[in-house]
Design an enzyme around this catalytic site. Sequence first.
Site, short mmCIF file in Angstrom:
data_model
loop_
_atom_site.label_atom_id
_atom_site.label_comp_id
_atom_site.label_asym_id
_atom_site.label_seq_id
_atom_site.Cartn_x
_atom_site.Cartn_y
_atom_site.Cartn_z
N ARG A 15 15.51 15.95 -4.33
CA ARG A 15 15.63 14.66 -5.00
C ARG A 15 14.40 13.75 -4.82
O ARG A 15 14.26 12.75 -5.50
CB ARG A 15 16.90 13.94 -4.51
CG ARG A 15 18.18 14.60 -4.99
CD ARG A 15 19.39 14.23 -4.14
NE ARG A 15 19.41 14.96 -2.86
CZ ARG A 15 20.40 14.86 -1.98
NH1 ARG A 15 21.42 14.07 -2.21
NH2 ARG A 15 20.35 15.55 -0.84
N GLN A 72 13.99 28.26 9.48
CA GLN A 72 15.10 28.64 8.62
C GLN A 72 14.46 29.04 7.29
O GLN A 72 14.10 28.19 6.49
CB GLN A 72 16.06 27.44 8.42
CG GLN A 72 17.28 27.78 7.59
CD GLN A 72 17.99 26.54 7.07
OE1 GLN A 72 17.41 25.45 7.00
NE2 GLN A 72 19.24 26.69 6.69
N GLY A 138 28.65 12.04 2.76
CA GLY A 138 29.93 12.68 3.04
C GLY A 138 30.91 11.61 3.52
O GLY A 138 30.54 10.73 4.30
C1 UD1 Z 1 24.36 15.32 4.81
C2 UD1 Z 1 25.83 15.55 5.22
C3 UD1 Z 1 26.65 14.37 4.78
C4 UD1 Z 1 26.11 13.11 5.44
C5 UD1 Z 1 24.62 12.94 5.16
C6 UD1 Z 1 24.07 11.85 6.05
C7 UD1 Z 1 26.26 17.98 5.19
C8 UD1 Z 1 26.84 19.09 4.44
N1 UD1 Z 1 26.32 16.77 4.61
O1 UD1 Z 1 24.33 15.25 3.41
O2 UD1 Z 1 27.99 14.53 5.14
O3 UD1 Z 1 26.80 11.98 4.96
O4 UD1 Z 1 23.89 14.14 5.43
O5 UD1 Z 1 22.75 11.54 5.74
O6 UD1 Z 1 25.76 18.16 6.31
N2 UD1 Z 1 18.68 20.80 6.03
C9 UD1 Z 1 18.16 21.95 6.60
N3 UD1 Z 1 18.51 23.16 6.09
C10 UD1 Z 1 19.34 23.30 5.06
C11 UD1 Z 1 19.89 22.12 4.47
C12 UD1 Z 1 19.53 20.90 4.99
O7 UD1 Z 1 17.37 21.87 7.56
O8 UD1 Z 1 19.62 24.44 4.67
C13 UD1 Z 1 18.29 19.49 6.59
C14 UD1 Z 1 17.58 18.62 5.59
O9 UD1 Z 1 16.18 18.81 5.72
C15 UD1 Z 1 17.99 17.23 6.01
C16 UD1 Z 1 19.33 17.43 6.65
O10 UD1 Z 1 19.45 18.79 6.94
O11 UD1 Z 1 17.08 16.69 6.98
C17 UD1 Z 1 20.48 16.98 5.75
O12 UD1 Z 1 20.44 17.71 4.54
P1 UD1 Z 1 20.67 16.99 3.14
O13 UD1 Z 1 20.58 18.02 2.09
O14 UD1 Z 1 19.79 15.82 3.03
O15 UD1 Z 1 22.20 16.55 3.29
P2 UD1 Z 1 22.93 15.34 2.57
O16 UD1 Z 1 23.31 15.75 1.20
O17 UD1 Z 1 22.17 14.10 2.75
CA CA Z 2 20.14 13.62 3.54
#
Ligand code: UD1
Ligand code: CA
Length: 452
Positions: A15, A72, A138
């Site tokens: 995004r 990852q 979430g």
């Molecule tokens: C996530 C939470 C949501 C919460 C929000 C708070 C989950 C499923 N959802 O949503 O409940 O309200 O954060 O900000 O956890 N990342 C990885 N590897 C991956 C996917 C993500 O390292 O495979 C990292 C991203 O770089 C990021 C963090 O995890 O720093 C959160 O991922 P993001 O996709 O931003 O989750 P949100 O949709 O914001």
């Molecule tokens: Ca996030």
Amino acid sequence: MTVRPIVLAAGVGKRMRSSLPKVLHPICGRPMIRYVLAALEEAGLAQPVVVVGRGAEAVQAEVGDGATFVVQAEQKGTAHAVLVGLEAVGEAEAVLVLYGDVPLLTAATLRRLVAHQEDARPGITLLTAHLPDPTGYGRVVRGAGGLVERIVEEADATPGERAIGEINAGTYVFDPALLREGLGHVRPANAQGEYYLTDVIAWALQSGARVDALAVSDHLEVLGVNSRRDLARAEAAMRVRLLVRLMDGGVTVVDPQATYVHAGVVVGEETVIHPGSSLEGQTRVGRGCVIGPHARLVDAVIADGVTVVASTVVQSTVGEGSRVGPYSHLRPGSRIGRRVEIGNFAEVKNSTIGDGTKVHHKSYLGDATVGQRVNIGAGTITCNLRDRSGKKWPTVIEDEAFIGSDTMLVAPVRIGRGASTGAGSVVTKDVPAGAVAVGVPARVIRHSRVGG
Ligand code: UD1
Ligand code: CA
């Protein structure tokens, strides 16, 4: 209790629509992940495991030695990222998971979360917040008796669930065994086809574990950065924090809405910062200065009692009691002495200017060494670039010299102590101390009797 933090920073950051990994986007001049790591450090939570993926090398280079990195390779969701991170955790009584895109979280909140886990020993302690606009987060679904039941992602939520104002901050402390087992039960059966860490909550509750939720009152703390809009919000919130710190330290900020500071900027007591000013990088400003209106300082070192008005100072130092501007530009490598006046439309680059010297009115000093109490006339130019080779030549102007208006100093050239040049002269040869040189090209018309 031994606590090992895992910071998730592998996400694509779709995004943001950016080629820069999301966690490296700067907030008040610093990549956002650095704030997360600083909060951990301040809370005494050492040696975090950082899960990297997208732009792994760049993130690793930015974070440096203070962390253990795990890659990852494919971003399958937050649960998968934690699973990967767990490989590097080793023995610990608790695992603290946080997201690299939540930069305003404070050390105090992290300490509170860990302290709760230590005292109450639930399976999971999670951080929540009540947001006026919970869009994108979430939601925390609570059941009978107000107990947490599960977390539902916005994409999977019913309209009723979307109306819930309590959100998951993405910061949790887990019992490591419970976490490991729970991750094994997560399936990507959701709108985004991802392995959600948040699904571990419902699984833990079903398997009889206790889940405690702590709410944070300052909802800016949990602001997650997913888009450039969020980035601007985080920047504004962080800026307020930094400005409050300056004001509490005795700095007057005339209009905090119109003042920009980077993290790491230091400003002394009794300094006044006027609107439209931007203090960037590793800038240090002394006591009793007047900065702005409209000053831009980048990695500048400003001594006490200096005034900088409507000017730009980049990688340069300005000595005590000097005055810069309006409309001056100090480019990298300029060392300005004490009680110097750099006036209207003056440009200085990679030059040393001695104490009490005056540089006014549309002049350019580049690669110059200027002594004390020198007067640089209006329109004076150091011609430091003589040909297309790109080589820059030095100019030396000794103490108490008087450079007449519109003098061209064709470098390399030296103006001796107390020497003068006539208005409009083009100086191609050294002028001895005390002499007067005029004309095009300049000729010495009078030598000093004392010889300097
Ligand atoms: C996530 C939470 C949501 C919460 C929000 C708070 C989950 C499923 N959802 O949503 O409940 O309200 O954060 O900000 O956890 N990342 C990885 N590897 C991956 C996917 C993500 O390292 O495979 C990292 C991203 O770089 C990021 C963090 O995890 O720093 C959160 O991922 P993001 O996709 O931003 O989750 P949100 O949709 O914001
Ligand atoms: Ca996030």
